[in-house]
Structure formats: structure tokens, C-alpha cells
Design a protein around this motif. Sequence first.
Motif, PDB file in Angstrom:
ATOM      1  N   ARG A  56       0.838  -1.203   0.000  1.00 51.26           N
ATOM      2  CA  ARG A  56       0.000   0.000   0.000  1.00 51.26           C
ATOM      3  C   ARG A  56       0.872   1.252   0.000  1.00 51.26           C
ATOM      4  O   ARG A  56       0.577   2.218  -0.710  1.00 51.26           O
ATOM      5  CB  ARG A  56      -0.938  -0.018   1.212  1.00 51.26           C
ATOM      6  CG  ARG A  56      -1.924   1.141   1.221  1.00 51.26           C
ATOM      7  CD  ARG A  56      -2.962   1.015   2.310  1.00 51.26           C
ATOM      8  NE  ARG A  56      -2.385   1.122   3.654  1.00 51.26           N
ATOM      9  CZ  ARG A  56      -3.087   1.032   4.775  1.00 51.26           C
ATOM     10  NH1 ARG A  56      -4.401   0.825   4.719  1.00 51.26           N
ATOM     11  NH2 ARG A  56      -2.505   1.129   5.949  1.00 51.26           N
ATOM     12  N   LYS A 158      -2.734   7.069   1.757  1.00 56.04           N
ATOM     13  CA  LYS A 158      -2.852   7.515   3.161  1.00 56.04           C
ATOM     14  C   LYS A 158      -2.138   8.857   3.319  1.00 56.04           C
ATOM     15  O   LYS A 158      -0.998   9.001   2.877  1.00 56.04           O
ATOM     16  CB  LYS A 158      -2.211   6.428   4.024  1.00 56.04           C
ATOM     17  CG  LYS A 158      -2.710   6.327   5.440  1.00 56.04           C
ATOM     18  CD  LYS A 158      -2.285   4.986   6.014  1.00 56.04           C
ATOM     19  CE  LYS A 158      -2.008   5.042   7.492  1.00 56.04           C
ATOM     20  NZ  LYS A 158      -3.137   5.366   8.337  1.00 56.04           N
ATOM     21  N   GLU A 191     -15.593   7.161   6.708  1.00 56.45           N
ATOM     22  CA  GLU A 191     -14.630   6.581   7.656  1.00 56.45           C
ATOM     23  C   GLU A 191     -14.395   7.594   8.760  1.00 56.45           C
ATOM     24  O   GLU A 191     -14.999   8.668   8.786  1.00 56.45           O
ATOM     25  CB  GLU A 191     -13.334   6.220   6.932  1.00 56.45           C
ATOM     26  CG  GLU A 191     -12.682   7.414   6.264  1.00 56.45           C
ATOM     27  CD  GLU A 191     -11.469   7.087   5.394  1.00 56.45           C
ATOM     28  OE1 GLU A 191     -10.897   5.996   5.533  1.00 56.45           O
ATOM     29  OE2 GLU A 191     -11.095   7.961   4.601  1.00 56.45           O
ATOM     30  N   GLY A 194      -8.598   7.358  11.490  1.00 54.27           N
ATOM     31  CA  GLY A 194      -7.793   6.163  11.767  1.00 54.27           C
ATOM     32  C   GLY A 194      -8.537   4.857  11.669  1.00 54.27           C
ATOM     33  O   GLY A 194      -7.987   3.819  12.042  1.00 54.27           O
ATOM     34  N   PHE A 195      -9.756   4.853  11.155  1.00 56.01           N
ATOM     35  CA  PHE A 195     -10.495   3.585  11.086  1.00 56.01           C
ATOM     36  C   PHE A 195     -11.523   3.543   9.962  1.00 56.01           C
ATOM     37  O   PHE A 195     -12.004   4.574   9.495  1.00 56.01           O
ATOM     38  CB  PHE A 195     -11.196   3.284  12.425  1.00 56.01           C
ATOM     39  CG  PHE A 195     -12.091   4.397  12.908  1.00 56.01           C
ATOM     40  CD1 PHE A 195     -13.384   4.550  12.435  1.00 56.01           C
ATOM     41  CD2 PHE A 195     -11.628   5.301  13.851  1.00 56.01           C
ATOM     42  CE1 PHE A 195     -14.201   5.573  12.886  1.00 56.01           C
ATOM     43  CE2 PHE A 195     -12.441   6.346  14.308  1.00 56.01           C
ATOM     44  CZ  PHE A 195     -13.730   6.470  13.822  1.00 56.01           C
ATOM     45  N   ASN A 196     -11.842   2.321   9.533  1.00 50.97           N
ATOM     46  CA  ASN A 196     -12.963   2.032   8.633  1.00 50.97           C
ATOM     47  C   ASN A 196     -14.154   1.564   9.466  1.00 50.97           C
ATOM     48  O   ASN A 196     -14.017   1.280  10.657  1.00 50.97           O
ATOM     49  CB  ASN A 196     -12.572   0.950   7.620  1.00 50.97           C
ATOM     50  CG  ASN A 196     -11.509   1.421   6.648  1.00 50.97           C
ATOM     51  OD1 ASN A 196     -10.367   0.984   6.704  1.00 50.97           O
ATOM     52  ND2 ASN A 196     -11.867   2.329   5.760  1.00 50.97           N
ATOM     53  N   LEU A 213      -9.944   5.099   2.823  1.00 53.90           N
ATOM     54  CA  LEU A 213      -8.728   4.293   2.740  1.00 53.90           C
ATOM     55  C   LEU A 213      -9.139   2.825   2.801  1.00 53.90           C
ATOM     56  O   LEU A 213     -10.024   2.461   3.585  1.00 53.90           O
ATOM     57  CB  LEU A 213      -7.817   4.609   3.938  1.00 53.90           C
ATOM     58  CG  LEU A 213      -6.513   3.810   4.003  1.00 53.90           C
ATOM     59  CD1 LEU A 213      -5.529   4.257   2.928  1.00 53.90           C
ATOM     60  CD2 LEU A 213      -5.868   3.926   5.374  1.00 53.90           C
ATOM     61  N   GLY A 215      -8.292   0.007   4.354  1.00 50.66           N
ATOM     62  CA  GLY A 215      -7.479  -0.364   5.504  1.00 50.66           C
ATOM     63  C   GLY A 215      -7.031  -1.815   5.436  1.00 50.66           C
ATOM     64  O   GLY A 215      -7.742  -2.682   4.925  1.00 50.66           O
ATOM     65  N   ILE A 216      -5.839  -2.058   5.987  1.00 52.37           N
ATOM     66  CA  ILE A 216      -5.364  -3.443   6.064  1.00 52.37           C
ATOM     67  C   ILE A 216      -6.205  -4.198   7.108  1.00 52.37           C
ATOM     68  O   ILE A 216      -6.473  -5.392   6.943  1.00 52.37           O
ATOM     69  CB  ILE A 216      -3.859  -3.489   6.414  1.00 52.37           C
ATOM     70  CG1 ILE A 216      -3.042  -2.641   5.422  1.00 52.37           C
ATOM     71  CG2 ILE A 216      -3.367  -4.939   6.444  1.00 52.37           C
ATOM     72  CD1 ILE A 216      -3.119  -3.074   3.968  1.00 52.37           C
ATOM     73  N   THR A 217      -6.651  -3.523   8.133  1.00 53.88           N
ATOM     74  CA  THR A 217      -7.519  -4.175   9.122  1.00 53.88           C
ATOM     75  C   THR A 217      -8.908  -4.419   8.531  1.00 53.88           C
ATOM     76  O   THR A 217      -9.562  -5.412   8.864  1.00 53.88           O
ATOM     77  CB  THR A 217      -7.613  -3.323  10.401  1.00 53.88           C
ATOM     78  OG1 THR A 217      -6.331  -2.750  10.652  1.00 53.88           O
ATOM     79  CG2 THR A 217      -8.040  -4.179  11.596  1.00 53.88           C
ATOM     80  N   SER A 253      -5.552  -0.483  12.406  1.00 48.19           N
ATOM     81  CA  SER A 253      -4.284  -1.075  12.845  1.00 48.19           C
ATOM     82  C   SER A 253      -3.964  -0.665  14.274  1.00 48.19           C
ATOM     83  O   SER A 253      -3.099  -1.267  14.896  1.00 48.19           O
ATOM     84  CB  SER A 253      -3.137  -0.621  11.938  1.00 48.19           C
ATOM     85  OG  SER A 253      -3.376  -1.022  10.617  1.00 48.19           O
TER      86      SER A 253
END
Length: 301
Positions: A56, A158, A191, A194-196, A213, A215-217, A253
Motif C-alpha cells: 500500500r 494515506k 470513515e 484512523g479507522f474504517n 482508505l 485499511g489493512i484491518t 491497525s
Amino acid sequence: MTDFSNGAAWIKGRIVPIAEATIGVTDWAVTHSDVTYDVVPVWDGAFFRLVDYLDRFEASIAACHMNIGMDRTEITRALTDMVAQSGLRRAYVAMVAARGTPMIPGSRDPRECANHFYGWCVPYVHVIKPDVADAGARIWLSDTVRRIPHNSVNPLAKNYHWGDFTQGLFEAKEAGFDTVLLPDDAGNVTEGPGFNVFAVKGRSVVTPQDGVLHGITRKNAMEMCAANGMDVESRALPIAELMEADEVFLSTSGGGIIPVAQIGERRFSNGAAGPVATALRAQYFERLADPAYRTEIDYPG
Ligand code: PLP
């Protein structure tokens, strides 16, 4: 001995205590928020899903027309050396590509800036405190602040354009809530800082696709939901649909899966963490320990 307990930074090949890390005041990173970055967690002495975060980060650098003059091996080496030297076994590890300072003083041409890389790490950051997350977070859905449109600033790269989130956080905190979710102009939820976000209805789960974004999480959450036999959809999520969900949760994350107990006046699961989100939260922490996702760090001593 140097004290790295508050964190460390890697700048131009030097590793310094976090409080000593600086960049120039004329860097467009500072004057124009002209930065793309990523944050990979370190958990119990290993990077988690490092390849996904690096993929990413490199895509973001390309999207921003930057050249930091370092390849993936060199970035990985810099991050690994920095974390190893810090001694931090649970850490928030930032990798940053900055536009830099114009090579011709006063130039307004972004192509004439000296792009550069730096990294920094601090003790692991929870976007929502773990005890609050366990009980279910209370979220403010802003009515006045909209997420920056995705055709103005690309949210897939990001970035530091947090003016909207910061305004939203002031609203949320002043109203006594933990954090904020921002809508777009079409009445969909996007969003937060810092989070989805995910909405659960029966065995279906929906998360916004555009204007956020990826997110990877969020990716972890989608994989875990599918493995749990749920239908997962990435598409526009209207505010009305969010508010009618059985459960809502956040992904980051900085703490994994965060159950949501309340959005504004609306309470989910009687104002507590719901069962789907609680199970996913536990599964995320199990993933952090799974060797398949871990890149171990060799600490000195
Ligand atoms: N959305 C935004 C704006 C973020 O800044 C972040 C992470 O910081 C996320 C979503 C969640 O992404 P990830 O799961 O990769 O941490």
C-alpha cells in the motif's frame, strides 16, 4: 545508553530518539501536508502483515508522483533496524514519504522538490482505549463536517489531510463521544480518524468502498467475516442503513476490531459490544500471533 523507551526515528540513515527527530520548516510535508505514509503494527516482536502495508505504501508513493530513492528492501531494513534499536515489542511504526523542500528556492513546481523517506516508531497506539473498545465505543456521526471528497484528495493514498477529522473530533469530544465518523455529501458514511466502519445485518456485513482508505484491518475483517460464513459487501453504505444495522464495528491497525455500542442517540446491542464484533475482535488478536502473518524482528541483546 540512549533512551528509546518513548520511540525512535530513522532519518537519513541515522536512528535517533523520537524527541530528537526533526524535519525542515520549508519541507512541503509541513507547508502543504504533502506527505503519504503508512503505519504497520509491531506485535510481540514481529511486524504484522508487513508485505500488505509495504504494497500500500509503494502504491501511495506512486499515486503521489514521489520518488524516495529507496527500494522495498531498503525501506524494510530501515524499519527493522529502527524498531530493533528502539527495543519496542509492541509498536506503532510509521513510514513516511515527504515531498521535501524545493531544490530551487521559492519554486512552486512539485517536480522540483527533493522527496525523502523517514520512519518513526512509538509504543503501540490504541485508537480507542482497550477497555472502552471491549465495552463498545460511542461514536459521533457528524452532521456538519463532511469527509474530503475522494476526487479532491485521494483517500487510497494515506495522507495528512486531517482538517475534516480534526473538526469532527472537536464536535465528538465536546458532545462526550469517543470519536467521530464522517459522512459524504451523498448521505453515505465514509470513515473516521484512523479507522474504517462496518455494518452487520443478520449474516451480511457491509463496508464503504469509495471515498475511504482501504485499511489493512478492513481487509482482515473482510477475510475473517468470510471465514465465519458471512456475506461481505464493499459498496456505498447509506447512513440510514448504518443506523438500522444489528451491529456496527470499526477496523484499525491501532487496536484491531472495535465494537460500537452507540452512534449518536442510537444504541446497538442494548448499548454494549455486540456478539459478532466481539468475536471478530478476539479473532484479530489471534491473527496477530499467527506465524503466517508475522515478520520477526531480531532485537539486540
Ligand atoms: N481510514 C483512515 C483515514 C486511516 O487513517 C486509517 C488508519 O490509520 C484507516 C482508515 C484504517 O486503516 P488500517 O486498517 O490500515 O489501519
